[in-house]
Design an enzyme around this catalytic site. Sequence first.
Site, PDB file in Angstrom:
ATOM      1  N   GLU A  57       0.831  -1.205   0.000  1.00  0.00           N
ATOM      2  CA  GLU A  57       0.000   0.000   0.000  1.00  0.00           C
ATOM      3  C   GLU A  57       0.869   1.261   0.000  1.00  0.00           C
ATOM      4  O   GLU A  57       0.523   2.256  -0.629  1.00  0.00           O
ATOM      5  CB  GLU A  57      -0.940   0.012   1.214  1.00  0.00           C
ATOM      6  CG  GLU A  57      -1.822  -1.221   1.332  1.00  0.00           C
ATOM      7  CD  GLU A  57      -1.146  -2.395   2.043  1.00  0.00           C
ATOM      8  OE1 GLU A  57      -1.782  -3.457   2.098  1.00  0.00           O
ATOM      9  OE2 GLU A  57      -0.004  -2.256   2.529  1.00  0.00           O
ATOM     10  N   CYS A  85      -2.316  -0.528   7.347  1.00  0.00           N
ATOM     11  CA  CYS A  85      -1.779  -0.187   8.659  1.00  0.00           C
ATOM     12  C   CYS A  85      -1.758   1.343   8.764  1.00  0.00           C
ATOM     13  O   CYS A  85      -1.948   2.039   7.759  1.00  0.00           O
ATOM     14  CB  CYS A  85      -0.382  -0.781   8.826  1.00  0.00           C
ATOM     15  SG  CYS A  85       0.909   0.077   7.869  1.00  0.00           S
TER      16      CYS A  85
END
Length: 163
Positions: A57, A85
């Site tokens: 990501e 996260c």
Amino acid sequence: MLNDRELAYLMRAVELAEEALEAGDEPFGSVLVSAEGDILAEDRNRIAGGDSTQHPEFFLARWAAQNMKPEARAKATVYTSGEHCPMCAAAHGWVGLGRIVYASSSEQLGRWLADLDVAPSPVATLPIQQIVPGLKVEGPIAELDERVHALHKRRHASPTLKT
């Protein structure tokens, strides 16, 4: 509710997570898709080399900042095997990417790892919306969350795959 095309992007993210696992890494994968439905970039987790910031990501956020205009970033979607996260959610927000669709949540991952007696993360797990308020987020997706769960079980059940 996801349509068949969106489900296919999310399935690709889970396939990338499986590729990461097969390469000896943690099972996470993500796909960046334009508003027009084109896959622009994809990646899998690459932290096994010792750099714990090599999340897919985060890579996609950097890629988008370098290769997309702000308007296109805002209309793009990131499909990912697991909820971002806090580090990745912040990167997503800083570069102005749009919607996130995840197969499994951070809350689920925390429960799964606790059940496997895996030490907790050194970083608090927070929902994406606590990091990037107002961002459109969808997940977990019932069709795929158990497939992601199985990958994490494999990761932590095999002595050769454990970190």
